[in-house]
Each structure stands twice: as C-alpha cells, then as structure tokens.
Design a protein around this motif. Structure first.
Motif, short mmCIF file in Angstrom:
data_model
loop_
_atom_site.label_atom_id
_atom_site.label_comp_id
_atom_site.label_asym_id
_atom_site.label_seq_id
_atom_site.Cartn_x
_atom_site.Cartn_y
_atom_site.Cartn_z
N GLY A 37 0.80 -1.23 0.00
CA GLY A 37 0.00 0.00 0.00
C GLY A 37 0.82 1.26 0.00
N LYS A 40 3.74 1.71 -4.72
CA LYS A 40 4.65 1.20 -5.76
C LYS A 40 3.91 0.97 -7.08
CE LYS A 40 5.73 -2.41 -3.22
NZ LYS A 40 4.79 -2.12 -2.11
N SER A 41 2.79 0.27 -7.00
CA SER A 41 2.03 0.03 -8.24
C SER A 41 1.46 1.32 -8.78
CB SER A 41 0.90 -0.97 -7.99
OG SER A 41 1.43 -2.23 -7.65
N THR A 42 1.09 2.21 -7.87
CA THR A 42 0.58 3.50 -8.31
C THR A 42 1.63 4.23 -9.13
OG1 THR A 42 -0.85 3.62 -6.37
CG2 THR A 42 -0.37 5.71 -7.50
N TYR A 53 -5.44 7.37 -12.48
CA TYR A 53 -4.51 8.03 -11.56
C TYR A 53 -4.25 9.45 -12.03
CZ TYR A 53 -3.91 3.32 -9.88
OH TYR A 53 -4.16 2.07 -9.36
N HIS A 203 9.04 -7.44 -3.45
CA HIS A 203 9.05 -7.56 -2.00
C HIS A 203 10.19 -8.44 -1.53
CE1 HIS A 203 5.42 -5.43 -1.03
NE2 HIS A 203 4.73 -6.10 -1.94
N1 LIG Z 1 -7.80 2.34 -8.28
C1 LIG Z 1 -7.70 2.57 -6.96
N2 LIG Z 1 -8.78 2.94 -6.26
C2 LIG Z 1 -8.70 3.18 -4.93
N3 LIG Z 1 -7.57 3.07 -4.22
C3 LIG Z 1 -6.46 2.71 -4.85
C4 LIG Z 1 -6.45 2.44 -6.25
N4 LIG Z 1 -5.21 2.08 -6.62
C5 LIG Z 1 -4.47 2.15 -5.50
N5 LIG Z 1 -5.20 2.53 -4.44
C6 LIG Z 1 -4.74 2.68 -3.07
O1 LIG Z 1 -3.50 3.34 -3.12
C7 LIG Z 1 -2.63 2.82 -2.15
C8 LIG Z 1 -1.35 2.39 -2.83
O2 LIG Z 1 -1.62 1.25 -3.65
P1 LIG Z 1 -0.53 0.56 -4.52
O3 LIG Z 1 -1.20 -0.50 -5.29
O4 LIG Z 1 0.20 1.58 -5.27
O5 LIG Z 1 0.39 -0.08 -3.41
P2 LIG Z 1 1.64 -1.03 -3.56
O6 LIG Z 1 2.76 -0.33 -2.94
O7 LIG Z 1 1.81 -1.47 -4.95
O8 LIG Z 1 1.21 -2.25 -2.65
P3 LIG Z 1 1.49 -3.83 -2.79
O9 LIG Z 1 2.84 -4.06 -2.26
O10 LIG Z 1 0.46 -4.44 -1.91
O11 LIG Z 1 1.34 -4.19 -4.20
C9 LIG Z 1 -3.35 1.70 -1.46
O12 LIG Z 1 -3.88 2.17 -0.26
C10 LIG Z 1 -4.45 1.35 -2.42
O13 LIG Z 1 -5.59 0.85 -1.76
#
Ligand SMILES: Nc1ncnc2c1ncn2[C@@H]1O[C@H](COP(=O)(O)OP(=O)(O)OP(=O)(O)O)[C@@H](O)[C@H]1O
Ligand SMILES: [Mg+2]
Lengths: 258, 445
Positions: A37, A40-42, A53, A203
C-alpha cells in the motif's frame, strides 16, 4: 532516460504519491521495495499513463520529453513498458494476435515494415524461448485461465517482443515458482543491455540475486524514504520495514536517490 | 390495434390482383389459404406497441411505408456478377430470389444427393412435392396470431422448399438467398421457406438476406419453417445484412421430433428495423437445439429478437446464446422465453444474452424468461449489458495499441465465442469484417 521530479498523484480523491523523485539512467536496474500500500504500483501505473490516476504535481521526463503529456499508447510506442502486478484476462482475443498487433504498432511507429502473421510467428517462437513459454499459451486468449505464474511469464514475453527502453516490472516475481523465477529472471537479464533500463518492484531479495540492481529504493507512504545499493535489500530482508518506518516518522533525512 | 387502413387497402388491391392472376396456376388450397390469411390480416393488422410482444418495436413506419407487394420486374438488370457477391462459395446448391421473385438463372439445384429436393415453390406446386407443401403449409385449424405472419401467408407464392427424405445427407450447405433490389416503388416481399428433414437426414441451410444496392428501401417479411425428424440434424444459418434503410421482419419456427437436432445461428447486421421471432418446439424426447445469434447495430438501427423455446417433452436440451454489439445511437431488444411443460422432466435449458454497448446513446432492453412447470429440470438464464472494460482497454493500449484498435480488438473478443462457432468460412469472414470494419480497423489473423 527517466527523470521523476517531486511527483504527486492521487486516485479516487486519495493522495497516494506525495513527492517521488527518481532518476534512472540507461543500462541501470533500480529496485523499488516498500510495504504494502505504499504506492509502488501507483507509481508504475502513473508512468504507464493509467487514466484512473491523476497527477497532481511534479514532472516526469522520458528521454527529455514530458511523459505526462503523452497518451498511454504513445508512451508504449516510445518505449515504456509496464509488466502488471495483476495482468488482466482478455477473453476472445488471442495472445499471438494481440502481440502481433502491438509489435506492428511499434514497427510502424519506428517507420519499419509490419510483419505478417507468418513472419511474426517465427519471431514469437524465438522470443518465447527467452522465457521458455509454452507454445500452447500463444493461441489461447490473453491471460484467460492462465495460472498466476503463466500470467507473469506472459508479461515478460511481451517485454521480450516489444523490447522497451524502460521496463517497469511490478512484482513479476510474485506467483512464480522457484524454477520459473530463475527462468524469467534469466530472461530479463538477456533482455538487459546498455541502452535500456529496468525498474523492478519487488518484496523479495531473492529476485535481486538473479537480477542484480544498481540501486534499491524504499517507497513508503508515497515517498522514497531511503535509497541505497543492493545491500539495502539485504538489510530489509533481515530487519523488515520497521526501522525505516521509524526513521520516516522521526523525519530523518534519508539518503538521496541515484 | 388496427392501424394504417390506407396501406392495408393497397395490400388488398395487390392481393386481389395476385389471386386472380394465380386462379388457374396454383392449387385451390393455396388460394383458399391466402384468402383466409388476408382476411385474418385485415382483422388483426400490423402489431402496435400496445401488444406486449411488440412493446419496444414500433412498426408504424412499415404500416405507413407505401411498400408495393409483388414488385414484378424489379431487379432485372442484376447480373450474375452482382449476385455473385452474395453467394456463399461453400454451398453447392442454391435458390436465389430477387425482390421475392425466384431467379432460376442465378440458382443451382443440380448438385444434390439423390432424393433431396431444393425447389422454388412454383416448381414444387406443379410437381410431385406439392403434397409436401400442402401437408406442411395448409393448416386451417391454426389461425395466425401475428399480423406479419398473416400477411406473409396472404402473399404465399414464391418460396423455397428443402426436402430431405429419410436418411438423406446433404453434406454441402444449401443456400437460400433473398436479395432486395431498388424498385420504382419500394418493394414488400414475402419470402417463405419450408425445410422438411425426415428421419435420419442431415443438412446445412444458409438463409441470406441482402440488398443488392447500397441504401435501398425495402420491406422483407419472411416466414421460415423447419421440421426436424427423428434423429435428423439441421444446421441453419440466417444472415441478415440488408441495407440500413430496409425493414426486415422474420419468423423462424422449428419443430423437433425424437432426438432431432437443430442448430440455428443468426447474424443480424443490416436493416434500420429488424425483428426476428424464433420458435423452437422440442416436441419429442431427446431433441436438442442450439439457438445462437449475434446482432451488431449502429446509429439508426433497431434489432429485435424474440425467442420461445418450448420444451414439451422429457429429456430435451436447449442452448441459447445471443450477443449484441451496439454502437452509436442504436437500439436492441432481446426477449427470450424458455417454457418447460409439466411433462418435460429432465429438461436442460440454458439461455444467455450478453450485450456490449459501445456508446452512451445505445440502448438495449433484454428480458430472458423461464417458465417452468416440471420439477426435475436444469435451467439457467442470464442477461448482461456492459461496456468495454477499462482495465482491459488500458492493458491493450499500454502495449502500444491505438485506442481505436484496442476497442475493436476487445469488441472482437466479445463476439469471438459466436464467430468461432460458425462452420461456414465465408460467413465467418463476413462477420469478422463487419465487426472490424464497422469499427474502422484492420486485423488479419
Ligand atoms: N484504483 C484505486 N482505487 C482506490 N484506491 C487505490 C487504487 N489504486 C491504489 N489505491 C490505493 O492506493 C494505495 C497504494 O496502492 P498501490 O497498489 O500503489 O500499493 P503497492 O505499494 O503497490 O502495494 P502492494 O505491495 O500491496 O502491491 C493503497 O492504499 C491502495 O488501496
Ligand atoms: Mg503493488
């Protein structure tokens, strides 16, 4: 090649990226780690241009061009590739057909001749060897009914076909079995060269044994809070994220990224 | 319920002229059947939207359309080359009708297995198969309840008879092509098809409707009846790609005997207004049918499918999959009913209607219905209306596909399940092109 400066982004009205800066040069491999959360994916999707986004601040330059002005398909044709953490299934569209269309879009963009289905078949066969992809998966619908590992492998096959300048691999290692992880990593290494760059989101330290990063960054709460060499990944493996979180909470300055 | 009386009288005028012209040419039962049907039509008229079954499909434009029944002479300038574009190369025998009139010069009935008859009605009325027509067409106890069906029966004259005697295997497809050609006054045509497949016989029928010239206005009112005997198998394709100015009303009724198999695939691409009523009666044990279709419509088009699958015997199976692709300002209606009678135990009935809306202005009304009176059955039905998935679209564009191409590819993917089912390569190709051309793209695999 890639220059991210103080990038802010939000999704569904929620601020996720809160000032990310990162510079990636040709030939480099960067690993981005960080708790679930953390964004990273964002970050990966913002780079690819996902419409959900919204970029609220900062800038991204790709080969000197303002990346954020480009449509996602333009970015792809210019050489950005995102291997998705969760590749979608596309019923009714054959994998081979899709790959050929994507490949030809890129050829056209470069002013090259398109390949016909037969020519492409040969190319696909050759590229499939890089990730040891089962030929039966080519004629099936894109990712439909693929196992988790097969989907990830398919992402890297696409990378092998499209030969991007910058590949962002979002947790490509998750879901791969031990042998597949080795095969896919070796595949990625084969695709590496002095002119392209790779950003790995992961990870696990294990992947970084195969694809050795030049830099490791920790993303936490939408910021890169620490950067270092590959030894940072080892430290994280050993100690977890608590110390990083504590540091971040105390507002200690973290080492500046590459 | 009765409307447009002026038009009706023009049908009456044409009808009277036809009756006297045919007085000595056709069997008396045909004249009687037509007279009864004409009276019936005058009584019930064209359906209006007050009728539940026609609630979403307004046929007022047909009633007011000033169509001329039996437009003899129209389309005479058509050459074999013009017609060739509409022929399925897979078919080894064919009957071609232009504005409802049989055209021997474009037809071919030589290449048929022994005993198999593919004949236009004029030939059939005059020959040894007149009794087949009589026994299947003349049903005085069964008055038409639908104005269009009544009108079709009133103008019963031209048509196609496909007769397969016991055990006959027509391995190559048989094509029945109904072409509309521009006429001084837009034509109303009344195609009629009778397929009788006796026990253990098998055939593939391609029923095609097209407009010879781009935007010609016409009104087609077709009735097709298929009788599938014990252990007989009939594969039936209906491909409608009339001009976007055309009106197309069609009824397909099939009746299946013990262990008979009927596989219907309908492709609806053309017409400004089309309506296809389908009735399949699984009349005896072990019969099985597939009723599948795809409608693909754009701005200014309205496509309506009404189906009734009637399980009246035990251990029958029906499978129905209808997919719709709606672009621009278009409209589709799907109403599918599966009726399982009390005696029809161990029925297996599946029905699904899926719609893809490519624009915000497209609209679909879908209503799958199950009416079950048996207790030991396996029935499932469902309907969906959706748009292209944003995540799928992003996945494709993130690989460098232009948005248009990505949309087309996803649309194609939506239809693929049905395209794949088609065993006739030329129909498949037409459909590929229709899906991709309509959406302005190129795709070669
Ligand atoms: N389309 C979306 N709608 C609502 N919330 C989102 C969306 N995409 C991401 N988020 C929120 O943004 C935050 C960051 O998400 P992200 O997927 O970027 O995390 P991450 O670092 O990739 O996590 P992980 O290691 O679990 O993959 C999280 O709280 C997630 O719930
Ligand atoms: Mg993630």
């Amino acid at each position: 090649m890639l220059e991210i400066r103080d990038l802010h982004a939000r999704v569904e009205g929620k601020d996720i990226l809160r000032g990310v800066s990162l510079t990636v040069k040709r030939g480099e491999v960067h690993a981005i780690m960080g708790p679930n959360g953390s964004g990273k994916s964002t970050l990966a999707k913002v780079l690819a241009g996902h419409p959900s986004y919204e970029v609220t601040g900062g800038e991204v330059l790709f080969d000197g061009k303002n990346l954020l002005e480009l449509e996602p398909d333009e970015r792809a044709r210019d050489g950005i590739f995102l291997a998705f953490q969760y590749p979608v299934e596309i019923p009714g569209v054959s994998n081979a057909q899709f790959l050929r269309l994507a490949y030809n879009e890129k050829r056209k963009h470069l002013g090259e001749e398109e390949l016909d289905p037969l020519e492409f078949k040969d190319l696909l066969k050759e590229r499939a060897q890089i990730v040891e992809m089962d030929a039966a998966l080519m004629s099936r619908s894109v990712n439909e009914g693929f196992s988790g590992g097969e989907k990830k492998r398919n992402e890297i096959l696409q990378m092998a076909v499209l030969e991007p300048k910058l590949a962002v691999l979002d947790e490509t290692d998750s879901g791969l079995d031990i042998d597949a992880l080795r095969i896919v990593s070796e595949g990625v290494n084969k695709l590496r060269h002095a002119d392209n760059a790779i950003v790995l989101v992961t990870h696990y330290q294990r992947l970084l044994n195969y694809i050795v990063p030049d830099y490791v960054h920790v993303l936490y709460k939408g910021r890169i809070v620490r950067s270092g060499g590959k030894e940072l990944a080892l430290a994280l493996e050993e100690k977890g994220y608590d110390w990083i979180k504590d540091e971040a909470a105390e507002g200690q300055p973290s080492a500046v990224g590459a | 319920m009765v409307q447009a009386t002026t038009e009706k009288s023009s049908y009456r005028t044409a009808f009277d002229a036809m009756q006297s012209a045919d007085e000595h040419a056709l069997p008396a039962w045909v004249l009687r059947l037509r007279e009864t049907a004409m009276e019936r039509f005058e009584h019930i008229g064209f359906p209006t939207t007050d009728v539940e079954d026609w609630k979403y499909t307004n046929t007022g434009a047909i009633a007011k359309g000033a169509f001329a029944p039996v437009a003899a002479g129209a389309g005479e300038e058509l050459s074999a080359g013009d017609v060739g574009a509409f022929l399925a190369p897979e078919a080894s025998s064919r009957l071609v009708f232009v504005n409802g009139i049989y055209r021997a010069e474009f037809s071919a009935t030589e290449n048929l297995p022994a005993g198999v008859v593919v004949a236009d009605f004029a030939e059939a009325f005059a020959g040894e198969h007149e009794s087949v027509l009589r026994s299947y067409l003349a049903r005085p106890s069964d008055p038409e309840t639908d104005g269009f069906n009544a009108l079709n029966a009133a103008f019963l004259r031209e048509g196609a008879l496909v007769y397969l005697p016991k055990g006959a295997q027509a391995t190559r497809p048989i094509q029945l092509l109904f072409l509309s050609a521009p006429a001084a006054q837009a034509a109303a045509v009344f195609p009629r098809v009778l397929v009788v497949a006796e026990r253990e016989s098998a055939a593939t029928i391609i029923e095609s409707y097209a407009s010879a010239a781009g935007e010609s206005r016409s009104f087609t009112n077709a009735v097709v009846e298929v009788f599938v005997g014990e252990n007989a198998r009939v594969m039936h394709y209906k491909v409608q790609r009339e001009s976007e100015a055309a009106f197309h009303i069609a009824t397909t009724n099939a009746k299946l005997e013990r262990s008979g198999v009927y596989d219907l695939t309908t492709i609806t691409l053309g017409a400004q207004l089309s309506r296809h009523g389908i009735g399949v009666r699984l009349a005896h044990e072990g019969a099985e049918c597939w009723v599948d279709g795809l409608y693909l419509v754009g701005t200014g088009q309205h496509a309506d499918t009404h189906s009734l699958i009637d399980h009246s015997s035990p251990r029958c199976a029906s499978h129905q999959l209808y997919k719709g692709i709606l672009d621009g300002k278009s409209r589709a209606v799907f109403n599918g009913k599966v009726f399982v009678h009390r005696d029809a135990q161990q029925t297996d009935a599946q029905q699904s209607n899926k719609n893809l809306l490519l624009s915000n202005e497209a609209r679909v009304d879908t209503k799958p219905q199950l009416e079950i009176y048996a207790d030991d059955v396996k029935c499932a039905h469902g309907a969906t209306v959706g748009q292209l998935e944003e995540e799928e679209l992003f996945y494709l564009v993130s690989r460098g596909l232009h948005t248009d191409l990505a949309r087309n590819l996803l649309t194609y993917g939506f239809a693929e399940e049905l395209v794949e089912k088609i065993r006739i390569e030329s129909i498949k190709q037409q459909l590929d092109e229709a899906i991709l051309n309509r959406l302005h793209a190129r795709l070669e695999v």
